[in-house]
Design an enzyme around this catalytic site. Structure first.
Site, PDB file in Angstrom:
ATOM      1  N   GLY A   1       0.724  -1.223  -0.028  1.00 29.86           N
ATOM      2  CA  GLY A   1      -0.131  -0.085  -0.096  1.00 29.86           C
ATOM      3  C   GLY A   1       0.714   0.922  -0.161  1.00 29.86           C
TER       4      GLY A   1
ATOM      5  N   GLY B   1       0.728  -5.380   0.693  1.00 29.77           N
ATOM      6  CA  GLY B   1      -1.192  -4.527   0.065  1.00 29.77           C
ATOM      7  C   GLY B   1      -0.939  -5.909  -2.226  1.00 29.77           C
TER       8      GLY B   1
ATOM      9  CD  GLU C   1       2.697  -6.710   5.064  1.00 27.22           C
ATOM     10  OE1 GLU C   1       3.016  -6.908   6.213  1.00 27.22           O
ATOM     11  OE2 GLU C   1       2.257  -6.489   4.770  1.00 27.22           O
TER      12      GLU C   1
ATOM     13  CG  ASP D   1      -2.098  -4.543   6.432  1.00 26.73           C
ATOM     14  OD1 ASP D   1      -1.735  -5.243   5.662  1.00 26.73           O
ATOM     15  OD2 ASP D   1      -3.055  -3.423   5.998  1.00 26.73           O
TER      16      ASP D   1
HETATM   17  C1  QUE Z   1       7.201  -2.964   4.509  1.00 28.29           C
HETATM   18  C2  QUE Z   1       6.067  -2.609   3.565  1.00 28.29           C
HETATM   19  C3  QUE Z   1       6.461  -1.681   2.341  1.00 28.29           C
HETATM   20  C4  QUE Z   1       7.534  -2.129   2.174  1.00 28.29           C
HETATM   21  C5  QUE Z   1       8.506  -2.292   2.540  1.00 28.29           C
HETATM   22  C6  QUE Z   1       8.091  -2.861   4.226  1.00 28.29           C
HETATM   23  C7  QUE Z   1       5.335  -1.352   1.298  1.00 28.29           C
HETATM   24  C8  QUE Z   1       4.894  -1.000   0.597  1.00 28.29           C
HETATM   25  C9  QUE Z   1       6.143  -0.698   0.586  1.00 28.29           C
HETATM   26  C10 QUE Z   1       6.532   0.000  -0.957  1.00 28.29           C
HETATM   27  C11 QUE Z   1       7.816  -0.228  -1.544  1.00 28.29           C
HETATM   28  C12 QUE Z   1       8.881   0.338  -2.605  1.00 28.29           C
HETATM   29  C13 QUE Z   1       7.907   1.979  -3.530  1.00 28.29           C
HETATM   30  C14 QUE Z   1       6.647   2.739  -2.312  1.00 28.29           C
HETATM   31  C15 QUE Z   1       6.616   1.529  -1.562  1.00 28.29           C
HETATM   32  O1  QUE Z   1       7.473  -1.066   0.756  1.00 28.29           O
HETATM   33  O2  QUE Z   1       3.762  -1.369   2.345  1.00 28.29           O
HETATM   34  O3  QUE Z   1       6.685   3.240  -2.926  1.00 28.29           O
HETATM   35  O4  QUE Z   1       8.145   2.416  -4.199  1.00 28.29           O
HETATM   36  O5  QUE Z   1       4.061  -0.109  -0.150  1.00 28.29           O
HETATM   37  O6  QUE Z   1       9.660  -3.613   4.626  1.00 28.29           O
HETATM   38  O7  QUE Z   1       4.671  -2.878   4.006  1.00 28.29           O
END
Ligand code: QUE
Length: 359
Positions: A77, A126, A149, A157
């Site tokens: 997410g 997500g 998470e 979740d």
């Molecule tokens: C735990 C997470 C997420 C995560 C890394 C975690 C997560 C998420 C992202 C993510 C990764 C690259 C991106 C970005 C988001 O990483 O939910 O915008 O460019 O979206 O350890 O829950």
């Protein structure tokens, strides 16, 4: 052009989600590659609109969910955006973001036709939520799954507290995946049942889908798991230790077993595995680990909807403390991976508080 976009938002090729009908297949394509398709609230709404449009449309034989990029199906997410609002104590945004996301996760479990996720590259958080409640989860030799998470001060979740406690293997394996944020290989995903099919190439599989019938297309595209670089699942290899360690008790009990075995097992391969487990837990928020165990113990006897509601409560509480803001800062904003969580030790986390929240 602006008017056309307003009328047909899902037909814009620059949109973060496109939804098009090709023959009898409804194809939802995630298209925010620079953020590894991390889901914005707009993306969640566009996916929901397409799913609602096609769920009871007899023309549509199945729904495909895919990515426009081979790097990632979906990394999670858009928690960076949620964090920004949470920092200003504008919790309403995050609350309705997760509410809409979890409603979509539930909706995807209720579709009376195949929902086929093409899982190329990274699938986290997500991304799991929009694929694991459907009927078909197709992986390739390059798929990398995880529920990481705990590292951002949150809990697994998107209905994964339900899915991971209702696996083909035991709920202990699901709890292991949720707490360690274990990097799941294609073999791990097939072993647990998180993946239903292995193919060499999602693009070839998808183009075949438009012609043949589904069972035949699945058969003709199937890749033998023995062809994988790592054909055996690490989780399967160590399932007995995982069950001994994770099947019962609170996080404090589990952690005590890990610490004990880390210094005492004689089997060299198992010792190496436990070292990897310890490393995986290094950056985790103690409060997240304690809360995850309480959430998962309860989710074992819950429905998907009940599990989603418990995740919403636990997640909402975590977002209102300091650790979610700090975790997202350390992992996704500053990328220093040096989060200062409080309390810093699992012994100092109030287990009763988290148990009561799901009880
Ligand atoms: C735990 C997470 C997420 C995560 C890394 C975690 C997560 C998420 C992202 C993510 C990764 C690259 C991106 C970005 C988001 O990483 O939910 O915008 O460019 O979206 O350890 O829950």
């Amino acid at each position: 052009m602006a008017d056309k976009r307003r009328k047909h938002p899902t037909y814009d090729p620059n949109a973060e989600v496109t939804a098009v009908v090709a023959g009898h297949v409804g194809v939802i394509e995630l298209n925010r590659p620079k953020a590894l398709n991390s889901l914005s609230v707009e993306m969640i709404r566009l996916i929901r609109e397409a799913v609602d449009r096609w769920a009871d449309d007899d023309w549509i034989r199945f729904i495909v969910i895919k990515s426009s990029s081979d790097r990632a199906f979906c990394a999670g997410g858009d928690v960076r955006y949620v964090r920004m609002r949470d920092m200003k104590r504008m919790y309403r945004f995050g609350d309705s973001f997760f509410e809409e996301e979890y409603d979509l996760n539930e909706r995807l479990s209720q579709i009376n036709k195949p929902v086929i996720a093409l899982l190329e590259g990274i699938v986290m958080g997500g991304g799991m939520g929009i694929s694991m409640h459907g009927s078909h989860r197709v992986v390739t030799p390059r798929t990398l799954g995880a529920m990481p998470e705990a590292a951002i001060g949150f809990v697994p979740d998107v209905g994964m507290s339900y899915r991971l406690t209702h696996l083909d293997c035991s709920p202990a394996v699901g709890l292991f995946i949720a707490t360690t944020g274990w990097r799941l290989s294609p073999a791990d995903m097939l072993y647990t049942g998180l993946a239903t099919n292995l193919v060499a190439d999602v693009h070839a599989f998808e183009s075949d889908l438009h012609s043949g019938d589904l069972p035949e297309v699945l058969r003709s595209n199937a890749l033998d798991p023995q062809e994988l670089d790592e054909p055996t699942s690490t989780l399967q290899q160590h399932v007995e230790w995982i069950e001994r360690t994770f099947a019962e008790g609170t996080w404090v009990d589990i952690e005590a077993r890990i610490v004990r075995d880390a210094g005492s097992v004689s089997d060299a391969e198992l010792a190496q595995f436990i070292t990897k487990v310890t490393d995986s837990l290094e950056g985790a928020n103690p409060e997240s680990l304690v809360a995850t165990v309480e959430l998962f113990r309860r989710a074992e006897g819950a429905t998907l909807r009940e599990a989603l509601d418990m995740e919403f409560k636990v997640g909402g509480e975590l977002r209102r403390g300091p650790n979610f803001i700090e975790g997202v800062r350390a992992v996704l904003e500053h990328k220093d991976h040096n989060a200062q969580f409080e309390p810093a030790s699992t012994d100092d986390v109030d287990v009763e508080k988290w148990r009561a929240l799901v009880g």
